[in-house]
Design an enzyme around this catalytic site. Sequence first.
Site, PDB file in Angstrom:
ATOM      1  N   CYS A 132       0.837  -1.206   0.000  1.00  0.00           N
ATOM      2  CA  CYS A 132       0.000   0.000   0.000  1.00  0.00           C
ATOM      3  C   CYS A 132       0.870   1.253   0.000  1.00  0.00           C
ATOM      4  CB  CYS A 132      -0.916  -0.019   1.229  1.00  0.00           C
ATOM      5  SG  CYS A 132      -1.959   1.433   1.341  1.00  0.00           S
ATOM      6  N   CYS A 135      -0.514   4.082   2.163  1.00  0.00           N
ATOM      7  CA  CYS A 135      -0.282   3.946   3.609  1.00  0.00           C
ATOM      8  C   CYS A 135       1.183   4.217   3.954  1.00  0.00           C
ATOM      9  CB  CYS A 135      -0.609   2.534   4.104  1.00  0.00           C
ATOM     10  SG  CYS A 135      -2.063   1.798   3.370  1.00  0.00           S
ATOM     11  N   ASP A 136       2.103   3.708   3.145  1.00  0.00           N
ATOM     12  CA  ASP A 136       3.509   3.667   3.561  1.00  0.00           C
ATOM     13  C   ASP A 136       4.434   4.579   2.762  1.00  0.00           C
ATOM     14  OD1 ASP A 136       2.739   1.685   5.349  1.00  0.00           O
ATOM     15  OD2 ASP A 136       3.114   0.074   3.918  1.00  0.00           O
TER      16      ASP A 136
END
Length: 295
Positions: A132, A135-136
């Site tokens: 992701c 997200c990261d």
Amino acid sequence: MDYDVIIIGGGPAGLTAGIYTSRARLKTLLIESFSVPCQAVTTDHIENYPGFPEGVNGFELVEKFKKQAEKFGTEFIVSEVKSIKNNNSLWQVITEDKSYIARSVIIASGASPKKLNIPGEDKFRGRGVSYCGTCDGALFKDKETVVAGGGDTALEEALFLTRFVRKVTVVHRRNALRGTKILQERAFANKKIEFIWDSIVTDIKGANKVTGVKIKNVKTGVETDFLCDGVFIFVGYTPNTSFLKDTLSMDENGYIISDDNCLASKPGIFACGDCRKKLLRQVAYLRAATVVKSY
Ligand code: NAP
């Protein structure tokens, strides 16, 4: 009977089902998983959902769907569904701590990222390996990254990553991308994105965290070492349907087989969204998109 309808899954498909069933005054419970976030929630920018010409953040869009379902009376709980069982022409939905009886069940359990199943992938998950970018991505400021895959997700996420990273190298197993043309155009035009064609990532290396990968050219068989700090894997999805094993008809990949009305192979069970066998996987599932796909 506890509910008229139980919906399994809190992504766009499940929430849309909730809006419709609650508005039809059917007593509705939606069970969402904590451990499996829906894909739309982890998408930074959705630009092909009608009504948002500037695009919309996936989390915000899904929150709006949820508010709308709540407004009409959908009840929500967070739990993992373990199985569903037929019970005198009603359905019993068994979660990790309770069970509920309903007349109908709508399966909208979505799909989760596929793994490459290569050495280092599990070991370095969360320490350089990610599924992701949204997200990261921010953790890889000015870093060297590799994206595995050539579909819409790989391109969208590669483009997102360029906000943070020094470079994204997309490793794709063919010499033509699968992703939508507009994403291809943007990726090709982006100076931070490079491509390695006809190649796959075969190994992820590091000590405490990722320091590089092995990349194999599938045409020549030659393997080379490539230094990088992050590996983002976007090679498709697997439907979250294992809890339905032996209950419903599914295809060889675990997608639920259903008719034109989304009715699955048992009376009272419906399937919608990404866990259902179908041509397109889009938040806005429009017939127009089917036409575009057939060109
Ligand atoms: P996808 O369309 O299935 O693409 C997966 C990509 O990974 C393909 O390029 C595939 O290569 C490659 N791949 C698969 N297995 C591999 C392996 N073992 N090793 C190396 N490469 C591998 O998956 P997706 O991109 O996640 O998209 C899933 C669905 O969501 C699609 O229907 C997509 O259109 C949709 N989606 C839409 C949007 C949007 O509309 N904005 C955004 C994201 C996703 P090949 O091309 O050679 O098969």
